[in-house]
Design a protein around this motif. Sequence first.
Motif, mmCIF file in Angstrom:
data_model
loop_
_atom_site.group_PDB
_atom_site.id
_atom_site.type_symbol
_atom_site.label_atom_id
_atom_site.label_comp_id
_atom_site.label_asym_id
_atom_site.label_seq_id
_atom_site.Cartn_x
_atom_site.Cartn_y
_atom_site.Cartn_z
ATOM 1 N N GLU A 12 0.919 -1.128 0.000
ATOM 2 C CA GLU A 12 -0.052 -0.059 0.050
ATOM 3 C C GLU A 12 1.056 1.261 0.129
ATOM 4 N N GLN A 13 1.935 1.278 0.604
ATOM 5 C CA GLN A 13 2.904 2.461 0.773
ATOM 6 C C GLN A 13 3.647 2.379 -0.466
ATOM 7 N N VAL A 14 3.936 1.534 -1.286
ATOM 8 C CA VAL A 14 4.357 1.429 -2.520
ATOM 9 C C VAL A 14 3.440 2.462 -3.496
ATOM 10 N N THR A 15 2.237 1.690 -3.506
ATOM 11 C CA THR A 15 1.315 2.578 -4.349
ATOM 12 C C THR A 15 0.983 4.174 -4.005
ATOM 13 N N GLU A 16 1.016 4.197 -2.886
ATOM 14 C CA GLU A 16 0.919 5.592 -2.313
ATOM 15 C C GLU A 16 2.019 6.567 -2.785
ATOM 16 N N ALA A 17 3.091 6.051 -2.629
ATOM 17 C CA ALA A 17 4.144 6.948 -3.212
ATOM 18 C C ALA A 17 4.147 7.133 -4.603
ATOM 19 N N VAL A 18 3.827 6.168 -5.524
ATOM 20 C CA VAL A 18 3.744 6.179 -6.908
ATOM 21 C C VAL A 18 2.761 7.046 -7.110
ATOM 22 N N ALA A 19 1.450 7.037 -6.699
ATOM 23 C CA ALA A 19 0.483 7.626 -7.167
ATOM 24 C C ALA A 19 0.792 9.149 -6.773
ATOM 25 N N HIS A 20 1.178 9.600 -5.492
ATOM 26 C CA HIS A 20 1.505 10.892 -5.303
ATOM 27 C C HIS A 20 2.671 11.370 -6.262
ATOM 28 N N ALA A 21 3.616 10.545 -6.699
ATOM 29 C CA ALA A 21 4.623 10.908 -7.712
ATOM 30 C C ALA A 21 4.036 11.274 -9.006
ATOM 31 N N VAL A 22 3.274 10.509 -9.602
ATOM 32 C CA VAL A 22 2.369 10.526 -10.686
ATOM 33 C C VAL A 22 1.783 11.956 -10.567
ATOM 34 N N SER A 23 1.015 12.211 -9.589
ATOM 35 C CA SER A 23 0.137 13.306 -9.641
ATOM 36 C C SER A 23 0.832 14.501 -9.636
ATOM 37 N N ALA A 24 2.009 14.528 -8.854
ATOM 38 C CA ALA A 24 2.787 15.578 -8.783
ATOM 39 C C ALA A 24 3.742 15.910 -10.200
ATOM 40 N N GLY A 43 11.784 -4.598 3.485
ATOM 41 C CA GLY A 43 12.722 -3.672 3.097
ATOM 42 C C GLY A 43 12.670 -3.348 1.600
ATOM 43 N N PHE A 44 12.129 -4.233 0.750
ATOM 44 C CA PHE A 44 12.130 -4.052 -0.865
ATOM 45 C C PHE A 44 10.860 -2.947 -0.864
ATOM 46 N N ALA A 45 9.946 -2.968 -0.039
ATOM 47 C CA ALA A 45 9.067 -1.784 -0.120
ATOM 48 C C ALA A 45 9.716 -0.534 0.206
ATOM 49 N N ALA A 46 10.419 -0.420 1.338
ATOM 50 C CA ALA A 46 10.919 0.750 1.749
ATOM 51 C C ALA A 46 11.958 1.040 0.737
ATOM 52 N N MET A 47 12.829 0.325 0.239
ATOM 53 C CA MET A 47 13.640 0.913 -1.058
ATOM 54 C C MET A 47 13.180 1.160 -2.161
ATOM 55 N N GLY A 48 11.912 0.655 -2.625
ATOM 56 C CA GLY A 48 11.084 1.204 -3.594
ATOM 57 C C GLY A 48 10.751 2.448 -3.447
ATOM 58 N N VAL A 49 9.898 2.760 -2.107
ATOM 59 C CA VAL A 49 9.535 4.044 -1.753
ATOM 60 C C VAL A 49 10.473 5.038 -1.798
ATOM 61 N N THR A 50 11.457 4.648 -1.230
ATOM 62 C CA THR A 50 12.781 5.747 -1.330
ATOM 63 C C THR A 50 13.032 5.985 -2.759
ATOM 64 N N GLU A 51 13.299 5.081 -3.637
ATOM 65 C CA GLU A 51 13.568 5.458 -5.005
ATOM 66 C C GLU A 51 12.592 6.316 -5.414
#
Length: 361
Positions: free
Chosen positions: A7-19, A118-126
């Motif tokens: 869910e956090q990966v999805t949130e990060a990507v959605a926020h990025a795409v919107s911005a 860890g993979f979720a956190a790294m993906g969100v960070t990227e």
Amino acid sequence: MQNMGGEQVTEAVAHAVSALAVGTGRDWAGTKAGGLEWSCRSTAQHVAGTLIAYAGRLATGARQRVSFDTVLLDEADNTAVLDVLTTAGALLAAAVATAPREARAFHAAPFGSASREGFAAMGVTEVLLHTYDIATGLGVPYEPPAELCGGVLERIFPHVRPGHAPWPTLRWATGRGDLPGRAPLTDWYWSNDLVIPADGLTLQGVTPAAAADLAAGGSGGFHWIGNGPYEGEGAGEAGTRVAAGMMRQTYEAGTHRPEWGMFVLVRAEDGRAVGAMGFHGPPDDEGRVEVGYDLAASARGNGYATRALRALSSWAAARDDVRTVFGKTDPANTASQAVLTRAGFTRVPAEGDLHLYELPG
């Protein structure tokens, strides 16, 4: 404790795409992404490729580097680039959501593997960092949710003292901004949790986020046996929750070093946590490092502490910065003394009332 998952990966990507959507009419291929040498378009391509690679490693449990080359077709416009980023995020989110808790896969930095969290956190960070790079290059505003920034700091930046504002702290920790009272960084890294195998057990490193949850009465994200974690007996004995609180304090002070922190003992047969073990801090100037441990009451008598201590002390003793691993125990605690002895420690003369046991490095 906030989860760090799909869910956090999805949130990060959605926020990025919107911005970034407000800047799709600009020249992504001809504009550098912030302080990077890459263009905005190639930076977005890098993020998508990384998310797909993370998803592939986690889904297959890869034990070595698995690389993917994500290619954007020449005719793909900037809106299509964002579609690719959304797709890559969905793949990583699905891999994280479906991976078992004990699943691990290769990631080099710094201990050779990462969990689904860890993979979720790294993906969100990227996503957070490179969206900032792209947005800076395009001149569009971007500030990700503070909770997401705090979540990745507490999981894969355990060596970074937290600040009052998670987003500026994360930017500083990755060389992308200044932070009052701290010197600028030119070199940075993230740190997944260390996992040390033992006979029938794994010693799983406790992140600052998990430590805070354990100290507050939670599970820390572990599946404990019925009467775990151990709470301690009497005013002078610290159990798992007290130890977790102490580790959290070192994190908040900026002195925590994850490899010299706390580990939870997890049974290989069923994934249940049976106790905790760890160090009282990094080795001192003389190369001495102290260990401590506890087990849930129903887990005792099975050799868990002995096997775990052998693995942990062997890992420490093999390091160049360790000359002696030692443990202290109350004279009346014969069970703890037996664990130390079976793990290869030898009793030595000590000052004070406690018994002292040492293992040479």
